[in-house]
Every structure is written in structure tokens, then in C-alpha cells.
Design an enzyme around this catalytic site. Structure first.
Site, PDB file in Angstrom:
ATOM      1  N   ASP A   1      -4.531   2.433  -4.590  1.00 38.63           N
ATOM      2  CA  ASP A   1      -3.083   2.403  -4.364  1.00 38.63           C
ATOM      3  C   ASP A   1      -2.658   1.129  -3.652  1.00 38.63           C
ATOM      4  O   ASP A   1      -1.651   1.102  -2.952  1.00 38.63           O
ATOM      5  CB  ASP A   1      -2.656   3.629  -3.551  1.00 38.63           C
ATOM      6  CG  ASP A   1      -3.319   3.667  -2.176  1.00 38.63           C
ATOM      7  OD1 ASP A   1      -4.462   3.193  -2.052  1.00 38.63           O
ATOM      8  OD2 ASP A   1      -2.697   4.172  -1.216  1.00 38.63           O
TER       9      ASP A   1
ATOM     10  N   ASP B   1       0.858  -1.178   0.000  1.00 32.49           N
ATOM     11  CA  ASP B   1       0.000   0.000   0.000  1.00 32.49           C
ATOM     12  C   ASP B   1       0.898   1.232   0.000  1.00 32.49           C
ATOM     13  O   ASP B   1       1.955   1.247   0.648  1.00 32.49           O
ATOM     14  CB  ASP B   1      -0.914  -0.001   1.234  1.00 32.49           C
ATOM     15  CG  ASP B   1      -1.967   1.097   1.178  1.00 32.49           C
ATOM     16  OD1 ASP B   1      -3.084   0.810   0.734  1.00 32.49           O
ATOM     17  OD2 ASP B   1      -1.658   2.233   1.569  1.00 32.49           O
TER      18      ASP B   1
END
Length: 386
Positions: free
Chosen positions: A303, A260
Site C-alpha cells: 500500500d 502510504d
């Protein structure tokens, strides 16, 4: 000369040109960021168009006498030999990039794939000066094959064999389930090359390449459903496909690495969403350049990314995680982007026979969020400002 059917040659090569113009008009229209695979694909299209045109011209002027006729024939035939070997080389590079999406790997692979190109170039240049190794043009401007013309065919078939090897190796890893349609390209090209090699005056070589690329174009449309257009990585649909077919993977265990982007919201807020998209593309490149050929990189959503490795050894997974961090650090330090790239990473091992998918994903998620919490604490930031 009597066996050469000029109208047939013009029509067949004209069809090849039309097919390539159609592919060029429909390929990646409107995409702003062109990737290495797109450039290689374009190069193959343009070379094939040029090959069809030049081949037709060489047959049209073969045996015709006019000022500078031999010089023109020499130059055009040298171009045909170089175009043929370049298509084989670019095809292998294209297959490699489609499978691994790594520019760094592409540069490494190109170093030895260009060796046959260099050999054919030397032979073509020497033929221009009358060596007759690849070809020669007689005084009455008639093309004649040279004693080493077989070498160009040999190299071309080596390229085809290597592209098949690449796809087979990636398939055996158990993670590249979507088999790249190499045979759709190889079979028409081999048939066209063999027929044209055996029967002078039969023009099939370049048109067969055009037909092969049309087959690839059709097949890639279905494969693109498993690819994220922004990052160039596989998408969540591909992840779901792999995990749902986990019993058919190459080995019993695999490692998953969950990634992440730290403070991705801050990148969007400070630099704009266009830079946010650039960050996603940059991370796609980082992951592609960090994983071995037995792994795949996936953009799950937003993301969030995942790397799957066909290994049950934690040490191997740790090496890949360290490589991802190092490549992210180098990308941030390069100055290519106005924003820093920091990644929170977690990993977990998955038993493809007895493991639970939800537990596998949850373990990675927990480790990743623990790393993210440590990052925000070290930066003195509110974790909610992701």
C-alpha cells in the site's frame, strides 16, 4: 472493375481478421477488472475486424445488381468511413491513457478528439442521402469517391500526428522514459492509407491497421514489465529505472511524494482482501487523476505509492499533494466503496545530478511516517495496526 483482384482482397482482409482474432484471444486473458485502456484496445480490435469484413464485402458487391444493392453499398461504405475515423480517435485516447492512466484526463481529451468524428458523421449521413460529399453509388452500383473524401484522410493523419505529439511531450518531461511505441502503429497505418488512397482496388487500409496493432501488441509485452497490473500505475522496477538514469532526466530537480494508506490492514481485516485490492485500484485512479502530465505515479509495494514530478518548485508539489488529498476525500465520500481512504503523505526534492537516492527516499519516508503518526494519534489508534 477489371483492375480489382477479388481473391487478393478477400485473402488480405481475411489475414487482417485472423490477426485481430489472435490479439483478442491473447489480450489480458483472465483479468477481471478491465480498465479504460483495455476497453479502447478492444474497441479498436472489433472495429478493425468489422472493417476488414465490410471492406471485402463492398468490393465483392461493387458493380453487382441485386434488389437493394445501392442501399447496401451506401450503408457499408458509410460504416467504413465511420470505422476509420473512430479507430484514429480511439488510438489517440489509448495513447493518452497508456501514458497518463487518468480517466478524468481521458474525458477531457475526448471532447475535442470527437470533433472530427462528428464532422465525418455529418458528411457520411449526407452522402447516404445523395450529396456525394464523401462518396456516391452510381445507378449500376459502382462506388465513387466524393469531392471531400480527402477530409477524412486529413483528420486521420491529424490523429496520427497528435498521438506522436503526446508521446513526444511525455518523453520530454524526463519521467516517461519508456517511450510508448507510437511509430509502430503510425507507420503501417499511414503507408496502408496512402497506398489505398492512391490506387483504388488495392485493399491495404484495414489490414495495415491489423498489422500495426500486432506490432503494438508485441512492444507492449516488454513495456508491461514496468506496470503494476493491480493499480495500473508504474511499478518499483520503473522507479529504480528512473533513479538509475537520473542524469538523463529532463531537468536537474524533481520532487517526490511518498504515499502510504492509513489503516490498510484494517481494510483487509474488516472488508476482506478483495476490498483491499479495490482500495489499491481506487488509489491508482486517485493518483492518476491528481498529477500533471509531467509527473508519474508509481506503486512501490503493498500500500505504498510514490509520485515523481518534473519540477524543482515546492509550491507545485504542494498543489499536487493537496489535490491527492482532495481526490481521496471525494472518493471516500462518493459511496463507491464501503471503506474510507486516508493517505499519509511526505515529500522531498531530489537533485538529479548531485543528490543521493537513499537520502531522497529516506526524507520522504520520514515525512510520511510523521503524517501517519499524526493520523493514528488523532484516531486514538495503535500505530501498529497499520
Amino acid at each position: 472493375m477489371d483492375t480489382i483482384n477479388i481473391p487478393e482482397i478477400v485473402v488480405v482482409n481475411g489475414i487482417g481478421v485472423l490477426l485481430m482474432l489472435f490479439l483478442r484471444a491473447t489480450w489480458l486473458g483472465g483479468v477481471k477488472k478491465r480498465r479504460a485502456g483495455d476497453i479502447l484496445y478492444d474497441l479498436m480490435i472489433f472495429i478493425t475486424i468489422a472493417g476488414c469484413i465490410v471492406e471485402a464485402v463492398t468490393f465483392l458487391i461493387d458493380g453487382k445488381i441485386f434488389p437493394g444493392c445501392r442501399a447496401v453499398s451506401y450503408a457499408l461504405n458509410a460504416m467504413l468511413f465511420m470505422g476509420t475515423i473512430f479507430v484514429g480517435c480511439f488510438w489517440c485516447l489509448y495513447v493518452d491513457f497508456r501514458l497518463h492512466t487518468s480517466v478524468r484526463r481521458l474525458y477531457s481529451t475526448a471532447r475535442f478528439l470527437l470533433i472530427p468524428v462528428a464532422v465525418v458523421f455529418v458528411l457520411a449521413v449526407s452522402s447516404l442521402f445523395g450529396s456525394g460529399l464523401l462518396f456516391s453509388i452510381s445507378e449500376d452500383n459502382v462506388y465513387q469517391r466524393g469531392k471531400l473524401v480527402w477530409l477524412s484522410y486529413f483528420f486521420l493523419f491529424c490523429y496520427y500526428a497528435y498521438s506522436l505529439y503526446l508521446s513526444r511531450v511525455s518523453r520530454r518531461s524526463g519521467l516517461h522514459i519508456q517511450f510508448f511505441p507510437v511509430l509502430y502503429f503510425i507507420i503501417p497505418c499511414i503507408l496502408g492509407t496512402i497506398f489505398q488512397g492512391l490506387f483504388y482496388g488495392l485493399t491495404m487500409g484495414w489490414t495495415s491497421v491489423a498489422i500495426a496493432m500486432l506490432f503494438i501488441h508485441v512492444q507492449l509485452q516488454s513495456m508491461n514489465a514496468y506496470v503494476d497490473s493491480l493499480s495500473g500505475l508504474y511499478n518499483r522496477r520503473y522507479l529504480d529505472y528512473i533513479l538509475s538514469h537520473r542524469r538523463h532526466l529532463g531537468g536537474r530537480f524533481l520532487y517526490g511524494i511518498y504515499i502510504d494508506v492509513n489503516n490498510f490492514k484494517g481494510i483487509n481485516d474488516r472488508y476482506g482482501h478483495a476490498c483491499g485490492d479495490d482500495a489499491i485500484r481506487a488509489i491508482g485512479g486517485i493518483l492518476s487523476d491528481s498529477i500533471p502530465s509531467s509527473g508519474v505515479a508509481i506503486r512501490c509495494a503493498g500500500d505504498e505509492f510514490m509520485v515523481l514530478l518534473a519540477t524543482g518548485e515546492e509550491a507545485e508539489a504542494r498543489v499536487v499533494m493537496d489535490r491527492i488529498r482532495e481526490n481521496a476525500r471525494r472518493c471516500s465520500a462518493s459511496g463507491d466503496h464501503p471503506f474510507p481512504i486516508s493517505l499519509a503523505i511526505g515529500c522531498s526534492r531530489f537533485d538529479t545530478l548531485e543528490g543521493n537516492v537513499e537520502e531522497f527516499l529516506s526524507q520522504m519516508d520520514q515525512q510520511m511516517y510523521s503524517a501517519k503518526a499524526d493520523y493514528y494519534q488523532s484516531q486514538g489508534m495503535d500505530r501498529r495496526k497499520k
